[in-house]
Scaffold this motif. Sequence first.
Motif, PDB file in Angstrom:
ATOM      1  N   VAL A  30     -42.017 -31.895  21.699  1.00 65.02           N
ATOM      2  CA  VAL A  30     -40.952 -30.376  21.032  1.00 65.02           C
ATOM      3  C   VAL A  30     -41.147 -31.619  19.289  1.00 65.02           C
ATOM      4  O   VAL A  30     -41.042 -32.938  19.486  1.00 65.02           O
ATOM      5  CB  VAL A  30     -39.880 -30.390  21.312  1.00 65.02           C
ATOM      6  N   GLY A  31     -41.906 -31.274  18.762  1.00 68.44           N
ATOM      7  CA  GLY A  31     -41.045 -31.640  17.051  1.00 68.44           C
ATOM      8  C   GLY A  31     -39.828 -31.607  16.099  1.00 68.44           C
ATOM      9  O   GLY A  31     -39.262 -31.539  16.723  1.00 68.44           O
ATOM     10  N   LYS A  32     -40.063 -31.394  15.145  1.00 73.58           N
ATOM     11  CA  LYS A  32     -38.883 -30.690  14.110  1.00 73.58           C
ATOM     12  C   LYS A  32     -38.290 -29.560  14.731  1.00 73.58           C
ATOM     13  O   LYS A  32     -39.048 -28.462  14.573  1.00 73.58           O
ATOM     14  CB  LYS A  32     -39.483 -31.036  12.896  1.00 73.58           C
ATOM     15  N   LEU A  33     -36.697 -29.292  13.971  1.00 74.30           N
ATOM     16  CA  LEU A  33     -35.959 -28.145  13.780  1.00 74.30           C
ATOM     17  C   LEU A  33     -36.445 -27.613  12.734  1.00 74.30           C
ATOM     18  O   LEU A  33     -36.702 -28.042  11.521  1.00 74.30           O
ATOM     19  CB  LEU A  33     -34.912 -28.501  14.513  1.00 74.30           C
ATOM     20  N   ARG A  34     -37.190 -26.439  12.468  1.00 70.89           N
ATOM     21  CA  ARG A  34     -37.401 -25.474  11.517  1.00 70.89           C
ATOM     22  C   ARG A  34     -36.449 -24.600  11.138  1.00 70.89           C
ATOM     23  O   ARG A  34     -36.605 -24.285  10.152  1.00 70.89           O
ATOM     24  CB  ARG A  34     -39.325 -24.837  11.276  1.00 70.89           C
ATOM     25  N   THR A  35     -35.954 -23.981  11.936  1.00 68.15           N
ATOM     26  CA  THR A  35     -35.306 -22.307  11.441  1.00 68.15           C
ATOM     27  C   THR A  35     -34.181 -22.125  12.194  1.00 68.15           C
ATOM     28  O   THR A  35     -34.854 -22.291  13.530  1.00 68.15           O
ATOM     29  CB  THR A  35     -36.883 -21.289  11.700  1.00 68.15           C
ATOM     30  N   VAL A  36     -33.823 -21.130  11.593  1.00 72.17           N
ATOM     31  CA  VAL A  36     -32.197 -21.011  12.458  1.00 72.17           C
ATOM     32  C   VAL A  36     -31.972 -19.278  12.292  1.00 72.17           C
ATOM     33  O   VAL A  36     -31.820 -19.503  10.885  1.00 72.17           O
ATOM     34  CB  VAL A  36     -31.176 -21.918  12.753  1.00 72.17           C
ATOM     35  N   TYR A  37     -32.186 -19.024  13.054  1.00 71.71           N
ATOM     36  CA  TYR A  37     -32.295 -17.069  12.684  1.00 71.71           C
ATOM     37  C   TYR A  37     -30.960 -16.436  14.349  1.00 71.71           C
ATOM     38  O   TYR A  37     -31.204 -16.509  14.552  1.00 71.71           O
ATOM     39  CB  TYR A  37     -33.244 -16.776  13.232  1.00 71.71           C
ATOM     40  N   SER A  38     -30.105 -15.898  12.464  1.00 76.94           N
ATOM     41  CA  SER A  38     -29.012 -14.944  14.106  1.00 76.94           C
ATOM     42  C   SER A  38     -29.802 -13.326  13.501  1.00 76.94           C
ATOM     43  O   SER A  38     -29.481 -13.118  12.775  1.00 76.94           O
ATOM     44  CB  SER A  38     -27.785 -14.690  12.965  1.00 76.94           C
ATOM     45  N   ASN A  39     -29.944 -13.014  14.684  1.00 79.12           N
ATOM     46  CA  ASN A  39     -30.191 -11.122  14.850  1.00 79.12           C
ATOM     47  C   ASN A  39     -28.510 -10.928  15.245  1.00 79.12           C
ATOM     48  O   ASN A  39     -28.697 -10.989  16.607  1.00 79.12           O
ATOM     49  CB  ASN A  39     -30.958 -11.249  15.619  1.00 79.12           C
ATOM     50  N   ILE A  40     -28.840  -9.902  14.255  1.00 77.98           N
ATOM     51  CA  ILE A  40     -26.889  -9.561  14.634  1.00 77.98           C
ATOM     52  C   ILE A  40     -26.864  -8.321  14.599  1.00 77.98           C
ATOM     53  O   ILE A  40     -25.908  -7.043  14.965  1.00 77.98           O
ATOM     54  CB  ILE A  40     -26.366  -9.759  13.108  1.00 77.98           C
ATOM     55  N   THR A  41     -28.047  -7.562  15.091  1.00 78.20           N
ATOM     56  CA  THR A  41     -28.268  -6.428  15.700  1.00 78.20           C
ATOM     57  C   THR A  41     -27.288  -5.950  16.726  1.00 78.20           C
ATOM     58  O   THR A  41     -26.947  -6.443  17.373  1.00 78.20           O
ATOM     59  CB  THR A  41     -29.682  -5.980  15.784  1.00 78.20           C
ATOM     60  N   LYS A  42     -26.471  -4.888  16.279  1.00 82.17           N
ATOM     61  CA  LYS A  42     -25.385  -4.909  17.587  1.00 82.17           C
ATOM     62  C   LYS A  42     -26.198  -3.684  18.536  1.00 82.17           C
ATOM     63  O   LYS A  42     -26.875  -2.947  18.519  1.00 82.17           O
ATOM     64  CB  LYS A  42     -24.562  -3.344  16.662  1.00 82.17           C
ATOM     65  N   ARG A  43     -26.194  -4.117  19.846  1.00 79.77           N
ATOM     66  CA  ARG A  43     -27.291  -3.388  21.232  1.00 79.77           C
ATOM     67  C   ARG A  43     -26.267  -3.623  22.207  1.00 79.77           C
ATOM     68  O   ARG A  43     -25.027  -4.097  22.423  1.00 79.77           O
ATOM     69  CB  ARG A  43     -27.799  -5.257  21.319  1.00 79.77           C
ATOM     70  N   VAL A  44     -26.173  -2.793  23.533  1.00 81.79           N
ATOM     71  CA  VAL A  44     -25.431  -2.365  24.233  1.00 81.79           C
ATOM     72  C   VAL A  44     -26.029  -2.579  25.912  1.00 81.79           C
ATOM     73  O   VAL A  44     -27.254  -2.452  25.519  1.00 81.79           O
ATOM     74  CB  VAL A  44     -24.705  -1.280  24.600  1.00 81.79           C
ATOM     75  N   GLN A  45     -25.594  -3.109  26.814  1.00 79.82           N
ATOM     76  CA  GLN A  45     -25.777  -3.040  28.003  1.00 79.82           C
ATOM     77  C   GLN A  45     -26.535  -1.866  28.188  1.00 79.82           C
ATOM     78  O   GLN A  45     -26.527  -0.582  27.837  1.00 79.82           O
ATOM     79  CB  GLN A  45     -25.044  -3.890  28.897  1.00 79.82           C
ATOM     80  N   LEU A  46     -27.230  -1.625  29.336  1.00 79.90           N
ATOM     81  CA  LEU A  46     -28.034   0.075  29.905  1.00 79.90           C
ATOM     82  C   LEU A  46     -26.686   0.272  30.683  1.00 79.90           C
ATOM     83  O   LEU A  46     -26.905   2.058  30.854  1.00 79.90           O
ATOM     84  CB  LEU A  46     -28.423  -0.455  31.616  1.00 79.90           C
ATOM     85  N   ASP A  47     -25.269   0.267  30.568  1.00 80.04           N
ATOM     86  CA  ASP A  47     -24.548   1.505  30.758  1.00 80.04           C
ATOM     87  C   ASP A  47     -23.596   2.143  29.932  1.00 80.04           C
ATOM     88  O   ASP A  47     -22.791   2.787  29.753  1.00 80.04           O
ATOM     89  CB  ASP A  47     -23.468   0.791  31.163  1.00 80.04           C
ATOM     90  N   GLY A  48     -24.353   1.530  28.208  1.00 84.48           N
ATOM     91  CA  GLY A  48     -23.435   2.597  27.409  1.00 84.48           C
ATOM     92  C   GLY A  48     -22.967   1.756  26.265  1.00 84.48           C
ATOM     93  O   GLY A  48     -22.291   2.155  26.001  1.00 84.48           O
ATOM     94  N   ILE A  49     -21.978   1.109  26.964  1.00 82.44           N
ATOM     95  CA  ILE A  49     -20.717   0.726  26.479  1.00 82.44           C
ATOM     96  C   ILE A  49     -20.583  -0.833  26.389  1.00 82.44           C
ATOM     97  O   ILE A  49     -20.338  -1.151  25.668  1.00 82.44           O
ATOM     98  CB  ILE A  49     -20.062   1.081  27.836  1.00 82.44           C
ATOM     99  N   SER A  50     -21.166  -1.721  27.352  1.00 75.56           N
ATOM    100  CA  SER A  50     -20.884  -2.854  27.042  1.00 75.56           C
ATOM    101  C   SER A  50     -21.894  -4.210  26.295  1.00 75.56           C
ATOM    102  O   SER A  50     -23.277  -3.735  26.239  1.00 75.56           O
ATOM    103  CB  SER A  50     -20.513  -3.552  28.099  1.00 75.56           C
ATOM    104  N   SER A  51     -21.461  -4.713  25.124  1.00 73.47           N
ATOM    105  CA  SER A  51     -22.058  -5.501  23.805  1.00 73.47           C
ATOM    106  C   SER A  51     -22.675  -6.393  24.550  1.00 73.47           C
ATOM    107  O   SER A  51     -21.903  -7.459  25.599  1.00 73.47           O
ATOM    108  CB  SER A  51     -21.253  -6.058  23.152  1.00 73.47           C
ATOM    109  N   ILE A  52     -24.008  -6.020  24.017  1.00 75.23           N
ATOM    110  CA  ILE A  52     -25.204  -7.251  24.770  1.00 75.23           C
ATOM    111  C   ILE A  52     -24.751  -8.622  23.343  1.00 75.23           C
ATOM    112  O   ILE A  52     -24.818  -9.769  24.532  1.00 75.23           O
ATOM    113  CB  ILE A  52     -26.494  -7.274  24.214  1.00 75.23           C
ATOM    114  N   GLY A  53     -24.068  -8.110  22.941  1.00 79.33           N
ATOM    115  CA  GLY A  53     -23.991  -9.874  21.774  1.00 79.33           C
ATOM    116  C   GLY A  53     -25.314  -9.946  20.459  1.00 79.33           C
ATOM    117  O   GLY A  53     -26.452  -9.793  21.348  1.00 79.33           O
TER     118      GLY A  53
END
Length: 159
Positions: free
Chosen positions: A62-85
């Motif tokens: 492993v070399g250098k850290l180049r990027t940090v990305y946050s995917n803030i898309t709201k998603r839910v578990q298969l139960d349709g209620i619980s957040s995945i984060g």
Amino acid sequence: MNYPVHIVSVGGLIENEEGKILMLLSPDRGWEIPGGQVEEGESLTNALKREVKEETGIEIVVGKLRTVYSNITKRVQLDGISSIGSIVNFGFTGKAISGELATSEESLEVAWVDRDKVLNLIGKDFMRDRVKNMLNPDDKIIYGVFTREPYILHEEQFI
């Protein structure tokens, strides 16, 4: 009290001795760089080494850290209620040190690609932006925030 849940993932812009970039064809995202989720108790760099080996058959340093990305898309578990984060992805450079190209359940095809052709292969905008910034020779780390479907880049800055 609800504790926040975030998924931590890694990706690697891995080069071989000829300067070609390691790419894989994902069954659901198209061409991309190797990487995946960090497991509980695992360091970011060990996760990247494991993921690259599992998906492509290649062992890396492993070399250098180049990027940090946050995917803030709201998603839910298969139960349709619980957040995945949200997902926080750390993008590193790296060098191939051994191994032979091999596919897996997560890679339909694996290839060494000329550096100037990498971006043309990538179909997903979020992955293309991330890899474009990893290919940038500037040594600064880039932080970005986005949502998917539709892809919107909300923020991008050099750190």
